[in-house]
Design an enzyme around this catalytic site. Structure first.
Site, PDB file in Angstrom:
ATOM      1  N   CYS A 114      90.193  64.961  89.433  1.00 16.11           N
ATOM      2  CA  CYS A 114      89.888  66.394  89.612  1.00 16.11           C
ATOM      3  C   CYS A 114      91.061  67.180  90.195  1.00 16.11           C
ATOM      4  O   CYS A 114      91.102  68.409  90.085  1.00 16.11           O
ATOM      5  CB  CYS A 114      88.659  66.576  90.489  1.00 16.11           C
ATOM      6  SG  CYS A 114      87.198  65.813  89.776  1.00 16.11           S
ATOM      7  N   HIS A 251      88.907  74.113  92.858  1.00 19.97           N
ATOM      8  CA  HIS A 251      88.232  73.155  91.976  1.00 19.97           C
ATOM      9  C   HIS A 251      86.724  73.378  92.120  1.00 19.97           C
ATOM     10  O   HIS A 251      86.219  73.599  93.213  1.00 19.97           O
ATOM     11  CB  HIS A 251      88.591  71.729  92.377  1.00 19.97           C
ATOM     12  CG  HIS A 251      87.783  70.694  91.660  1.00 19.97           C
ATOM     13  ND1 HIS A 251      87.608  70.716  90.298  1.00 19.97           N
ATOM     14  CD2 HIS A 251      87.085  69.616  92.116  1.00 19.97           C
ATOM     15  CE1 HIS A 251      86.846  69.686  89.950  1.00 19.97           C
ATOM     16  NE2 HIS A 251      86.510  69.013  91.035  1.00 19.97           N
ATOM     17  N   ASN A 281      81.094  70.632  86.901  1.00 18.78           N
ATOM     18  CA  ASN A 281      82.382  70.088  87.327  1.00 18.78           C
ATOM     19  C   ASN A 281      83.135  69.589  86.089  1.00 18.78           C
ATOM     20  O   ASN A 281      82.744  68.592  85.488  1.00 18.78           O
ATOM     21  CB  ASN A 281      82.132  68.948  88.323  1.00 18.78           C
ATOM     22  CG  ASN A 281      83.411  68.351  88.874  1.00 18.78           C
ATOM     23  OD1 ASN A 281      84.505  68.585  88.363  1.00 18.78           O
ATOM     24  ND2 ASN A 281      83.280  67.555  89.920  1.00 18.78           N
TER      25      ASN A 281
HETATM   26  O1  UT7 Z   1      85.113  66.641  91.603  1.00 14.52           O
HETATM   27  C1  UT7 Z   1      85.357  65.569  92.465  1.00 14.52           C
HETATM   28  C2  UT7 Z   1      84.823  65.863  93.756  1.00 14.52           C
HETATM   29  N1  UT7 Z   1      83.388  65.792  93.694  1.00 14.52           N
HETATM   30  C3  UT7 Z   1      82.733  66.118  94.741  1.00 14.52           C
HETATM   31  O2  UT7 Z   1      83.360  66.499  95.692  1.00 14.52           O
HETATM   32  C4  UT7 Z   1      81.234  65.985  94.738  1.00 14.52           C
HETATM   33  C5  UT7 Z   1      80.805  65.769  96.142  1.00 14.52           C
HETATM   34  N2  UT7 Z   1      79.405  65.602  96.357  1.00 14.52           N
HETATM   35  C6  UT7 Z   1      78.443  66.503  96.074  1.00 14.52           C
HETATM   36  O3  UT7 Z   1      78.676  67.495  95.435  1.00 14.52           O
HETATM   37  C7  UT7 Z   1      77.074  66.270  96.663  1.00 14.52           C
HETATM   38  O4  UT7 Z   1      77.134  65.182  97.547  1.00 14.52           O
HETATM   39  C8  UT7 Z   1      75.980  65.997  95.612  1.00 14.52           C
HETATM   40  C9  UT7 Z   1      75.628  67.275  94.854  1.00 14.52           C
HETATM   41  C10 UT7 Z   1      76.451  64.922  94.661  1.00 14.52           C
HETATM   42  C11 UT7 Z   1      74.688  65.531  96.313  1.00 14.52           C
HETATM   43  O5  UT7 Z   1      74.309  66.444  97.328  1.00 14.52           O
HETATM   44  P1  UT7 Z   1      73.955  65.894  98.785  1.00 14.52           P
HETATM   45  O6  UT7 Z   1      73.494  67.046  99.564  1.00 14.52           O
HETATM   46  O7  UT7 Z   1      75.160  65.167  99.301  1.00 14.52           O
HETATM   47  O8  UT7 Z   1      72.736  64.940  98.512  1.00 14.52           O
HETATM   48  P2  UT7 Z   1      72.619  63.376  98.821  1.00 14.52           P
HETATM   49  O9  UT7 Z   1      73.572  62.594  97.966  1.00 14.52           O
HETATM   50  O10 UT7 Z   1      72.632  63.173 100.283  1.00 14.52           O
HETATM   51  O11 UT7 Z   1      71.165  63.098  98.269  1.00 14.52           O
HETATM   52  C12 UT7 Z   1      70.007  63.684  98.848  1.00 14.52           C
HETATM   53  C13 UT7 Z   1      68.800  63.147  98.085  1.00 14.52           C
HETATM   54  C14 UT7 Z   1      68.793  61.633  97.918  1.00 14.52           C
HETATM   55  O12 UT7 Z   1      67.479  61.202  98.083  1.00 14.52           O
HETATM   56  P3  UT7 Z   1      67.002  60.478  99.446  1.00 14.52           P
HETATM   57  O13 UT7 Z   1      67.874  59.271  99.542  1.00 14.52           O
HETATM   58  O14 UT7 Z   1      67.254  61.479 100.513  1.00 14.52           O
HETATM   59  O15 UT7 Z   1      65.552  60.202  99.183  1.00 14.52           O
HETATM   60  C15 UT7 Z   1      69.199  61.456  96.482  1.00 14.52           C
HETATM   61  O16 UT7 Z   1      68.673  60.263  95.928  1.00 14.52           O
HETATM   62  O17 UT7 Z   1      68.783  63.703  96.757  1.00 14.52           O
HETATM   63  C16 UT7 Z   1      68.585  62.638  95.814  1.00 14.52           C
HETATM   64  N3  UT7 Z   1      69.192  63.009  94.549  1.00 14.52           N
HETATM   65  C17 UT7 Z   1      68.579  63.751  93.631  1.00 14.52           C
HETATM   66  N4  UT7 Z   1      67.347  64.317  93.614  1.00 14.52           N
HETATM   67  C18 UT7 Z   1      67.013  65.031  92.541  1.00 14.52           C
HETATM   68  C19 UT7 Z   1      70.439  62.688  94.083  1.00 14.52           C
HETATM   69  N5  UT7 Z   1      70.606  63.225  92.881  1.00 14.52           N
HETATM   70  C20 UT7 Z   1      69.484  63.903  92.573  1.00 14.52           C
HETATM   71  C21 UT7 Z   1      69.059  64.658  91.466  1.00 14.52           C
HETATM   72  N6  UT7 Z   1      67.837  65.214  91.506  1.00 14.52           N
HETATM   73  N7  UT7 Z   1      69.863  64.884  90.391  1.00 14.52           N
END
Ligand code: UT7
Length: 324
Positions: A114, A251, A281
């Site tokens: 990225c 980005h 993204n």
């Molecule tokens: O381009 C390269 C750089 N990329 C990045 O920098 C991306 C960085 N990360 C992110 O953008 C975020 O971490 C995400 C959007 C990927 C996730 O957001 P988050 O606030 O960090 O959520 P999380 O990973 O802590 O997940 C929260 C919950 C989890 O459930 P539990 O364990 O709390 O029950 C996940 O399993 O959300 C769940 N989850 C989803 N729920 C519904 C993960 N993906 C999904 C989904 N739909 N698509």
């Protein structure tokens, strides 16, 4: 007088197929609401069957040449930032070169995921400032839809396909932050973080292209800190304060990362170009896409001071300060 690498053209291409968040509700256990609130993404474009990264890159390249009012014969070289090349080799750059009918100069790819467009801009700047080239095309082009695991809800909803291209030309500057062109760059990587974002296949391991794997939350926490520090490092080399920036063109991975970084730098969101809602993204393509959208709709004007920053797999991250 010093030599500067000045942007003289910008263009982009997005595949026709627009996929709304609702598409994923039937595919995995997710909702439009979750995707919007956690990432800011509302829709993304996916390449058609058979449409390759070089196809997207060529479309963006033609748009940038037209925008600059120059022909391909005016270019000394092409640098393509991509992690999703058509083939393992040759480079996407040489494929674009052939498709454009360019029979002189050079072309190669840069792979910094990225952060690829920032790395490519830094390379292009060094080549122009050192006198190695007069005019270069820098392209970010990706088909991340090809490396998605469609059963993994934590990644498949986040990425999209597209390409953006910029043309840089050598010009004179006074050596001050009032000059047009690239004013400073800052690059970083730390390979200890490789498991945070990677593709689980490759030539010398599985012999397959593999699928993207990401530890989203730990990466999120790294992102805001590292993006802020690289942005501040690049700005400090020019003596420009964050408040003097006209546009942050970041980005586009997650709106909350974009907001968090802008807030830490004290720059209001009105001065941030946001495309993540429409593109998702697109990895190395996201910054040139956002620059092209911002220039086309008249927000980015000649003389504006722009800060771009990116982080991705590696981890690799960096920033560029330039005057449009
Ligand atoms: O381009 C390269 C750089 N990329 C990045 O920098 C991306 C960085 N990360 C992110 O953008 C975020 O971490 C995400 C959007 C990927 C996730 O957001 P988050 O606030 O960090 O959520 P999380 O990973 O802590 O997940 C929260 C919950 C989890 O459930 P539990 O364990 O709390 O029950 C996940 O399993 O959300 C769940 N989850 C989803 N729920 C519904 C993960 N993906 C999904 C989904 N739909 N698509």
């Amino acid at each position: 007088m010093i030599r500067r690498a000045i942007p003289v053209g910008i263009g982009h291409y997005l595949p026709d197929r627009i996929v709304p968040n609702s598409h994923f509700e039937a595919l995995v256990d997710t909702t439009d609401e979750w995707i919007r609130t956690r990432s800011g993404i509302e829709r993304r474009h996916f390449a058609a069957d058979g449409q390759t990264t070089s196809d997207l890159a060529v479309r963006a390249a033609r748009a940038a040449l037209e925008n600059a009012g120059i022909s391909v014969d005016d270019l000394d070289g092409i640098i393509v930032a991509t992690s999703t090349p058509d083939l393992t080799f040759p480079s996407v750059g040489t494929m674009v070169q052939a498709e454009l009918g360019m029979t002189r100069g050079f072309a190669f790819d840069v792979q910094a995921v990225c952060a690829g467009f920032i790395y490519a801009l830094c390379n292009a700047n060094a080549m122009i400032v050192s006198g190695h080239a007069e005019r270069l095309m820098i392209i970010g082009a990706e088909t991340f839809s090809r490396i998605m695991d469609w059963t993994d809800r934590s990644t498949c909803v986040l990425f999209g396909d597209g390409a953006g291209a910029m043309i840089l030309e050598a010009g004179d500057g006074a050596g001050t932050s009032q000059d047009r062109g690239i004013l400073s760059t800052d690059l970083n990587s730390d390979g200890r973080y490789r498991d945070m974002l990677y593709v689980d296949g490759g030539v010398s391991t599985t012999g397959t292209a593999g699928k993207l794997r990401m530890q989203g939350n730990p990466l999120f926490r790294q992102a805001v800190d590292k993006l802020t520090s690289t942005a501040e490092a690049a700005l400090s080399k020019t003596g420009i304060a964050p408040g003097d920036v006209d546009w942050i063109v970041p980005h586009q991975a997650n709106i909350r990362i974009i907001q968090g970084t802008a807030k830490k730098m004290g720059v209001p969101m009105e001065r941030v170009i946001q495309t993540v809602q429409d593109h998702g993204n697109t990895s190395a393509a996201s910054i040139p896409l956002a620059l092209s959208v911002g220039a086309a709709d008249g927000r980015i004007k000649q003389g504006d001071l722009i800060l771009s920053e990116a982080i991705g797999g590696g981890l690799a991250w960096g920033a560029v300060v330039l005057r449009w």
